[in-house]
Design an enzyme around this catalytic site. Sequence first.
Site, mmCIF file in Angstrom:
data_model
loop_
_atom_site.group_PDB
_atom_site.id
_atom_site.type_symbol
_atom_site.label_atom_id
_atom_site.label_comp_id
_atom_site.label_asym_id
_atom_site.label_seq_id
_atom_site.Cartn_x
_atom_site.Cartn_y
_atom_site.Cartn_z
ATOM 1 N N TRP A 74 67.189 46.312 45.757
ATOM 2 C CA TRP A 74 66.145 47.537 45.313
ATOM 3 C C TRP A 74 66.232 48.629 46.783
ATOM 4 C CZ3 TRP A 74 61.852 50.076 47.593
ATOM 5 C CH2 TRP A 74 61.323 51.035 46.797
ATOM 6 N N ASN A 100 66.669 41.151 52.727
ATOM 7 C CA ASN A 100 65.502 41.778 52.122
ATOM 8 C C ASN A 100 64.664 42.294 53.089
ATOM 9 O OD1 ASN A 100 63.417 42.468 50.463
ATOM 10 N ND2 ASN A 100 62.718 40.263 50.488
ATOM 11 N N GLU A 489 44.167 51.923 34.701
ATOM 12 C CA GLU A 489 45.066 50.798 34.457
ATOM 13 C C GLU A 489 45.893 51.024 33.424
ATOM 14 O OE1 GLU A 489 46.607 48.663 36.263
ATOM 15 O OE2 GLU A 489 47.391 47.283 34.897
ATOM 16 N N LYS A 493 49.857 51.552 33.160
ATOM 17 C CA LYS A 493 50.647 50.758 32.464
ATOM 18 C C LYS A 493 51.757 51.531 31.438
ATOM 19 C CE LYS A 493 50.723 47.722 33.941
ATOM 20 N NZ LYS A 493 49.658 47.005 34.924
#
Length: 616
Positions: A74, A100, A489, A493
């Site tokens: 990432w 990482n 929320e 989503k």
Amino acid sequence: MCGIVGYLGFRKAYPIVINGLQRLEYRGYDSAGVVLTNEKGMQLYKTKGKVAQLKKLAENKDIHGNLALGHTRWATHGIPNNENSHPHVSSSGNLVIVHNGIIENYNTLKKELLTRGYTFKSETDTEVLINLIEEVKTTNNCKLGKAVQLALTNVVGAYAIAVFDVTKPDEIIVARLGSPIAIGIGEKSQEFFVASDASPFIEYTKDAVYLDDEELAVIKLGRAIKIYKIQDDSEVEPTIQELKLNLEQIEKGGYNHFMLKEIYEQPNAIIDTYRGRLLANNGIIKMGSVDNNIAKFLNANKIIIVACGTSWHAGLVAEYLFEDLARIPVEVEYASEFRYRNPVINKGDVVIAISQSGETADTLAAIKLAKSKGAFVFGICNVVGSSIARETDTGAYTHAGPEIGVASTKAFTTQITVLTLMALKLGNLKGEISNSKFHAYLQEMTLIPSKIKETLKISSKIEEIAAIYKDASNCLYLGRGYNFPVALEGALKLKEISYIHAEGYPAAEMKHGPIALIDESMPVVVIATKKGHYDKVVSNIQEIKSRNGKIIAIVTKGDTNVREIADHVIEIPETEEAFTPLLATIPLQLLSYYIAVMRGCNVDQPRNLAKSVTVE
Ligand code: F6R
């Protein structure tokens, strides 16, 4: 928030590392790479894109060898491209690393190394670190473990790293500060596994060591692992833990996506969360970590909740729960803001940190800050043994099982379950909830899993609604009281997995701005359950309808009122107002899921996201 996997032993390393990387892709999926050693030397394959692309690249290539490191990235420093992908190799070509985290002082270190003749192929901080290790090793003429330890004392930032020397293929050095790393130990130390979490090696061994911050491990074939403190090189006794995870838990089990599997797991996940804690027939909530600190909770001046993202939404639900049921004042803070704004934390305050992964860097930093100010810090985590679980004074696990879909689903409802149990318990002890009402709450709580199951049965209806709105560009989510965080929320989503712009608002706030957006192409999801300011929400629905907005209403079963006005209604079973978030969330998760699938989005790995945000 990248994923690291390594293998050293007697098996073929490549398949273990590749499968492991696929399990860790939730941590990042911008690029992937693997390095192996065999009698021909080092084989390195890396590419922009997902692990599937890496597999393609390595097809028909030399992939044999018993030592390998892999990485799924990432991006932080440098765009996702082939050069910036890990593993990175030192200038001499002998040392390799996967990393990482972020090396904050990499620029200063790089300038220094450039003056000493080192060259760099990538823009990454990681390539700087491996060259620093090489420089230290050459200057001190020391072993690799010592060189890594000395190099890390010059590093500012966060890391989990695995390093090996191509010329000595029987050893891996692993170290950690702020980013997780687990080591799997095979029988008689004949093989070792290294990974960001234990999922890549659970079918091979149940024995694992989790490194603590500022620890370095020397892993050598045929020998017990040795752990040292990075700062002073003192040796630490390794603690070997038995893994409870099994393979089935981390596979899709017949579902098309992990997210769908995890949505459907919620009834059982909630049972797992309250098992042994909710003793409804005895009228008791038993939570060791709360019971042992009960005076701190009952005498708290206030509760401060710190979290990020979906976990922050669970914190907002908790604000309603603790204030409504237990009459304890609550502040809910984004961990990233809290840590940087000199917050007022008093000794009598209780801080609750919520995190699925237990690794979120900002939440971890907020905990450290709260502890430094003398607060008692309680953690609510899903991942057992995670950094946050270890950093907090005590806490409660959600026991939701591995959540692999990047969009949080069962983590949210199980966090709310823990918080609900805590609020009910404290409310009853404080005399805010009578014993008879307390018993009624407990009985109702045991019905929540079956009520979620009932809601899941209407998924085909939700799929039909999704088909109608899948091409929307914007969407508004409204709710009041306990349903306000649910609206937030629901919007999160939708935007994270379908890339449709969505906003959640307290329904009444709509009039103060968002109402200007409403027209015939604007779907508005309104949570209009029977309790919770129902009449007011119905008025808000009327206001949207008068402006031709399209209403998708979440209503209590049997509601006829809203049906007359809304374009679509989705029914959920009736429950206590305080428990509504546990039910109202379910159709919103399904709606986002189906819309994202219909738009051809990668539901489990949405663009630019990662499951575990271990950088600030
Ligand atoms: C959203 C989502 C994120 C996480 C956030 C915090 O679906 O998954 O917003 O909730 O990154 O993560 P944890 O809970 O692991 O601290």
